[in-house]
Scaffold this motif. Structure first.
Motif, PDB file in Angstrom:
ATOM      1  N   UNK A 126      12.834   7.598  -3.083  1.00  0.00           N
ATOM      2  CA  UNK A 126      13.596   6.410  -3.478  1.00  0.00           C
ATOM      3  C   UNK A 126      12.737   5.557  -4.397  1.00  0.00           C
ATOM      4  N   UNK A 127      13.401   4.768  -5.219  1.00  0.00           N
ATOM      5  CA  UNK A 127      12.683   3.839  -6.095  1.00  0.00           C
ATOM      6  C   UNK A 127      12.251   2.616  -5.285  1.00  0.00           C
ATOM      7  N   UNK A 128      11.108   2.011  -5.594  1.00  0.00           N
ATOM      8  CA  UNK A 128      10.729   0.757  -4.933  1.00  0.00           C
ATOM      9  C   UNK A 128      11.662  -0.371  -5.350  1.00  0.00           C
ATOM     10  N   UNK A 129      11.825  -1.346  -4.480  1.00  0.00           N
ATOM     11  CA  UNK A 129      12.752  -2.442  -4.762  1.00  0.00           C
ATOM     12  C   UNK A 129      12.307  -3.282  -5.957  1.00  0.00           C
ATOM     13  N   UNK A 130      11.001  -3.376  -6.184  1.00  0.00           N
ATOM     14  CA  UNK A 130      10.482  -4.215  -7.260  1.00  0.00           C
ATOM     15  C   UNK A 130      10.109  -3.392  -8.484  1.00  0.00           C
ATOM     16  N   UNK A 131      10.820  -2.303  -8.716  1.00  0.00           N
ATOM     17  CA  UNK A 131      10.456  -1.392  -9.804  1.00  0.00           C
ATOM     18  C   UNK A 131      10.427  -2.097 -11.153  1.00  0.00           C
ATOM     19  N   UNK A 132      11.375  -3.031 -11.374  1.00  0.00           N
ATOM     20  CA  UNK A 132      11.456  -3.672 -12.682  1.00  0.00           C
ATOM     21  C   UNK A 132      10.335  -4.683 -12.906  1.00  0.00           C
ATOM     22  N   UNK A 133       9.576  -5.015 -11.853  1.00  0.00           N
ATOM     23  CA  UNK A 133       8.518  -6.020 -11.979  1.00  0.00           C
ATOM     24  C   UNK A 133       7.175  -5.409 -12.371  1.00  0.00           C
ATOM     25  N   UNK A 134       7.068  -4.103 -12.346  1.00  0.00           N
ATOM     26  CA  UNK A 134       5.785  -3.462 -12.604  1.00  0.00           C
ATOM     27  C   UNK A 134       5.519  -3.239 -14.080  1.00  0.00           C
ATOM     28  N   UNK A 163      -4.979  10.893 -15.572  1.00  0.00           N
ATOM     29  CA  UNK A 163      -4.693  11.192 -14.175  1.00  0.00           C
ATOM     30  C   UNK A 163      -5.023   9.987 -13.304  1.00  0.00           C
ATOM     31  N   UNK A 164      -6.119   9.284 -13.620  1.00  0.00           N
ATOM     32  CA  UNK A 164      -6.512   8.128 -12.820  1.00  0.00           C
ATOM     33  C   UNK A 164      -5.468   7.019 -12.893  1.00  0.00           C
ATOM     34  N   UNK A 165      -4.897   6.786 -14.086  1.00  0.00           N
ATOM     35  CA  UNK A 165      -3.867   5.748 -14.225  1.00  0.00           C
ATOM     36  C   UNK A 165      -2.629   6.101 -13.407  1.00  0.00           C
ATOM     37  N   UNK A 166      -2.204   7.357 -13.501  1.00  0.00           N
ATOM     38  CA  UNK A 166      -1.016   7.779 -12.754  1.00  0.00           C
ATOM     39  C   UNK A 166      -1.271   7.706 -11.255  1.00  0.00           C
ATOM     40  N   UNK A 167      -2.459   8.137 -10.813  1.00  0.00           N
ATOM     41  CA  UNK A 167      -2.786   8.094  -9.385  1.00  0.00           C
ATOM     42  C   UNK A 167      -2.742   6.675  -8.859  1.00  0.00           C
ATOM     43  N   UNK A 168      -3.090   5.698  -9.699  1.00  0.00           N
ATOM     44  CA  UNK A 168      -3.037   4.310  -9.270  1.00  0.00           C
ATOM     45  C   UNK A 168      -1.632   3.843  -8.931  1.00  0.00           C
ATOM     46  N   UNK A 169      -0.610   4.417  -9.579  1.00  0.00           N
ATOM     47  CA  UNK A 169       0.779   4.088  -9.251  1.00  0.00           C
ATOM     48  C   UNK A 169       1.304   4.967  -8.111  1.00  0.00           C
ATOM     49  N   UNK A 170       0.747   6.165  -7.985  1.00  0.00           N
ATOM     50  CA  UNK A 170       1.230   7.109  -6.980  1.00  0.00           C
ATOM     51  C   UNK A 170       0.836   6.675  -5.566  1.00  0.00           C
ATOM     52  N   UNK A 171      -0.401   6.213  -5.390  1.00  0.00           N
ATOM     53  CA  UNK A 171      -0.893   5.903  -4.048  1.00  0.00           C
ATOM     54  C   UNK A 171      -0.028   4.871  -3.327  1.00  0.00           C
ATOM     55  N   UNK A 172       0.362   3.726  -3.952  1.00  0.00           N
ATOM     56  CA  UNK A 172       1.230   2.779  -3.244  1.00  0.00           C
ATOM     57  C   UNK A 172       2.583   3.379  -2.858  1.00  0.00           C
ATOM     58  N   UNK A 173       3.124   4.243  -3.706  1.00  0.00           N
ATOM     59  CA  UNK A 173       4.400   4.889  -3.376  1.00  0.00           C
ATOM     60  C   UNK A 173       4.257   5.784  -2.153  1.00  0.00           C
ATOM     61  N   UNK A 174       3.120   6.492  -2.056  1.00  0.00           N
ATOM     62  CA  UNK A 174       2.875   7.346  -0.895  1.00  0.00           C
ATOM     63  C   UNK A 174       2.720   6.503   0.364  1.00  0.00           C
ATOM     64  N   UNK A 175       1.980   5.412   0.258  1.00  0.00           N
ATOM     65  CA  UNK A 175       1.771   4.547   1.430  1.00  0.00           C
ATOM     66  C   UNK A 175       3.088   3.959   1.926  1.00  0.00           C
ATOM     67  N   UNK A 176       4.001   3.652   1.003  1.00  0.00           N
ATOM     68  CA  UNK A 176       5.291   3.065   1.379  1.00  0.00           C
ATOM     69  C   UNK A 176       6.311   4.107   1.819  1.00  0.00           C
ATOM     70  N   UNK A 177       5.922   5.387   1.827  1.00  0.00           N
ATOM     71  CA  UNK A 177       6.841   6.436   2.257  1.00  0.00           C
ATOM     72  C   UNK A 177       7.896   6.800   1.235  1.00  0.00           C
TER      73      UNK A 177
END
Length: 215
Positions: A126-134, A163-177
Motif C-alpha cells: 500500500x502507499x503511505x498516507x503522506x506520499x504527496x509530502x515526500x 542504491x543508497x538513496x533508494x534504500x533510504x526510502x525503502x527502509x521506512x516502508x518496510x518498518x511500516x509494513x
C-alpha cells in the motif's frame, strides 16, 4: 541486498530487545577481524542478507526471509539449529562465516537491466498516507514499485538514483509494513516502458495508474 565486494553484509534481528541489540553490536565489533567482509545491523528484514528471529516471548514474530535463524533463551525447546539468546560469540561467528561463504560463492544473477539480484524482489502492499509530502524521488520509487515487485538494485536503475538513496526510502516502508520481500518471484519484473520526460508526464502516468483523471 548484499555486497560482497564493496561493503558489509547486512544482518537484521527481528523481535530483539534493545539490550539484545546492544549485545549483538558489541559481538559484531569483536568478530569484525574474523569476518570478511564484515556485517552490519539494519532495521528491515527485507533489506537484510540474514535475519535473526526471536522465537520465544509473549508474542513470537512470524518473519518470512530466505535466510533466517531462530534465537531463544532455551534453544533446546525449539528446532535444531536455534541459537542461544543472548547470542554467543562462537555460535554467531560460525553462522555469519557460513552465511558469508554461501552469499559469496555463487555469481550474482543478472537481470534484464544488468543489475545483480541477490535478494527477492520487494512488493508494495500500500502507499503511505503522506506520499504527496515526500521528495520527488520518493514518488518515483513508489510509482516504480506500483508497476510490480523489484529489487533495490532494479529500482535504483529505474529511477536513476543510487542504491543508497533508494534504500533510504525503502527502509521506512518496510518498518511500516507497507513493503515486503516476495520470495515467490524468481526473476525481477521488467521495467515499465519509458514515458515522456518531465514532471507533468510523470504525474499524468501516475494518475492514470491510480485511476484519476489528470488534465
Amino acid at each position: 541486498m548484499g555486497t560482497a565486494a564493496g561493503g558489509p553484509w547486512r544482518l537484521c534481528c527481528a523481535g530483539f530487545s534493545e539490550a539484545d541489540r546492544a549485545s549483538l553490536r558489541c559481538l559484531l565489533g569483536l568478530l569484525t577481524p574474523y569476518l570478511r567482509p564484515p556485517w552490519e545491523l539494519v532495521d528491515a528484514p527485507a533489506l537484510a542478507d540474514l535475519c535473526l528471529v526471536r522465537l520465544d516471548g509473549e508474542a513470537p514474530l512470524a518473519v518470512s526471509h530466505p535466510r533466517q535463524a531462530g534465537c531463544a533463551r532455551h534453544p533446546r525447546e525449539f528446532a535444531a539449529g536455534t541459537l542461544h539468546r543472548p547470542l554467543r560469540a562462537p555460535q554467531l561467528l560460525a553462522l555469519l562465516s557460513a552465511t558469508g561463504e554461501e552469499l559469496s560463492a555463487p555469481a550474482p544473477r543478472q537481470g534484464p537491466d544488468g543489475s545483480a539480484h541477490t535478494m527477492p524482489p520487494l512488493r508494495l502492499l500500500a502507499w503511505p498516507l503522506n506520499a504527496e509530502c515526500g521528495p520527488r524521488l520518493r514518488l518515483h520509487v513508489l510509482a516504480a514499485l506500483s508497476a510490480g515487485p523489484a529489487t533495490v538494485d532494479a529500482l535504483a536503475a529505474r529511477v536513476g538514483a543510487s542504491v543508497q538513496e533508494v534504500a533510504g526510502f525503502i527502509e521506512p516502508l518496510c518498518r511500516d509494513g507497507l513493503l515486503v520481500a516476495d520470495a515467490r518471484i524468481a526473476a525481477p519484473v521488467p521495467p515499465p516502458p519509458p514515458v515522456a520526460s518531465g514532471w507533468r508526464a510523470f504525474m499524468a502516468g501516475l494518475g492514470r495508474r491510480l485511476g484519476f483523471s489528470v488534465p
